[in-house]
Design an enzyme around this catalytic site. Sequence first.
Site, PDB file in Angstrom:
ATOM      1  CG  ASN A   1      29.848  26.464  79.257  1.00  0.00           C
ATOM      2  OD1 ASN A   1      31.033  25.603  79.243  1.00  0.00           O
ATOM      3  ND2 ASN A   1      29.809  27.448  78.378  1.00  0.00           N
TER       4      ASN A   1
ATOM      5  CE  LYS B   1      31.466  30.386  80.459  1.00  0.00           C
ATOM      6  NZ  LYS B   1      31.514  31.695  79.914  1.00  0.00           N
TER       7      LYS B   1
ATOM      8  CG  HIS C   1      29.514  29.214  74.599  1.00  0.00           C
ATOM      9  ND1 HIS C   1      30.559  30.539  74.672  1.00  0.00           N
ATOM     10  CD2 HIS C   1      28.808  29.200  75.632  1.00  0.00           C
ATOM     11  CE1 HIS C   1      30.188  30.885  75.839  1.00  0.00           C
ATOM     12  NE2 HIS C   1      29.163  30.189  76.609  1.00  0.00           N
TER      13      HIS C   1
ATOM     14  CD  GLU D   1      32.992  31.967  76.696  1.00  0.00           C
ATOM     15  OE1 GLU D   1      33.175  30.737  76.759  1.00  0.00           O
ATOM     16  OE2 GLU D   1      32.453  32.728  77.388  1.00  0.00           O
TER      17      GLU D   1
ATOM     18  CD  GLU E   1      24.882  31.003  76.884  1.00  0.00           C
ATOM     19  OE1 GLU E   1      24.861  30.712  78.249  1.00  0.00           O
ATOM     20  OE2 GLU E   1      26.050  30.993  76.286  1.00  0.00           O
TER      21      GLU E   1
ATOM     22  N   GLY F   1      29.441  36.421  81.566  1.00  0.00           N
ATOM     23  CA  GLY F   1      30.732  36.432  82.612  1.00  0.00           C
ATOM     24  C   GLY F   1      30.852  38.015  82.746  1.00  0.00           C
TER      25      GLY F   1
ATOM     26  CB  SER G   1      25.670  37.553  84.717  1.00  0.00           C
ATOM     27  OG  SER G   1      26.797  37.588  84.136  1.00  0.00           O
TER      28      SER G   1
ATOM     29  N   GLY H   1      27.350  29.336  83.423  1.00  0.00           N
ATOM     30  CA  GLY H   1      28.824  29.469  83.488  1.00  0.00           C
ATOM     31  C   GLY H   1      29.554  29.595  85.005  1.00  0.00           C
TER      32      GLY H   1
HETATM   33  C1  PEP Z   1      27.898  30.925  79.360  1.00  0.00           C
HETATM   34  O1  PEP Z   1      29.218  31.241  79.085  1.00  0.00           O
HETATM   35  O2  PEP Z   1      27.552  29.998  78.774  1.00  0.00           O
HETATM   36  C2  PEP Z   1      27.597  31.673  80.756  1.00  0.00           C
HETATM   37  C3  PEP Z   1      26.277  31.804  80.691  1.00  0.00           C
HETATM   38  O3  PEP Z   1      28.381  32.251  81.449  1.00  0.00           O
HETATM   39  P1  PEP Z   1      28.255  33.044  82.750  1.00  0.00           P
HETATM   40  O4  PEP Z   1      27.103  32.178  83.541  1.00  0.00           O
HETATM   41  O5  PEP Z   1      29.468  33.056  83.424  1.00  0.00           O
HETATM   42  O6  PEP Z   1      27.865  34.537  82.556  1.00  0.00           O
END
Ligand code: PEP
Length: 251
Positions: free
Chosen positions: A9, A11, A96, A98, A168, A174, A214, A235
Amino acid sequence: MRKNIVAGNWKMNTTLQEGVALAEEVNAALAGAQPKCDVVICVPFTHLASVNAVIDQNRLGLGAENCADHEKGAYTGEVSAPMVASTGAKYVILGHSERRQYYGETSEILTEKVKLALANGLTPIFCIGEVLEERENGTYNEVVKKQIEDALFGFSAEEFGKLVLAYEPVWAIGTGKTATAEQAEDMHAHIRNVIAGKYGQEVADNTSILYGGSCKPSNAAELFAKPDVDGGLIGGAALKCDDFMGIVNAF
Ligand code: PEP
């Protein structure tokens, strides 16, 4: 049986030129690898058609990060599911955290988006997950169950069977803070039970449930070794080919 999938992803990162270069790099890396999972990149709308032109979707699937909750019309700035599909994309991330948090996407809106994605042949990667407070006050299982029920349980078993889910935990996105492999497995098993309760064990067993938050090369193998963790939604680590491939190769 369900598939193992690693999906990036991106973003709101990379210019068009940077994104095309990254996609080409991942596509080339996969040509020399024999991944034990499907690999997908979900990229900004502006990049979709150009990325589609430089990758081989037999080895690297392409997806969008969102689509509109209307099919067409006077919705300035929105991008519809038919538009996404017309670029050659096959997947779309929906729900998601966000989008839920910053753009007010409710379960009702998300149901419409899933409907339109399915009607246009896109595979939704549907995200669910609790915030830190819900993890700490112990309500996380109910919160995630309700997210699934509210947005998805109006679909038939056949429709539901076309979805990929991504758990998630919002506190892990993040932040560098990953759920432990045990926390992920507990939640993924819970999600599978919730699905089985509505659609039966076969549909539940056939649903790919990805972990996101993460995930990196150093922790992916432990997470993916869990029986109910069918891959990852990635991400930050999807923005560097070596890191992304490190996660792909964790299978
Ligand atoms: C995401 O936003 O889908 C995600 C998993 O982000 P990150 O891997 O940066 O935590």
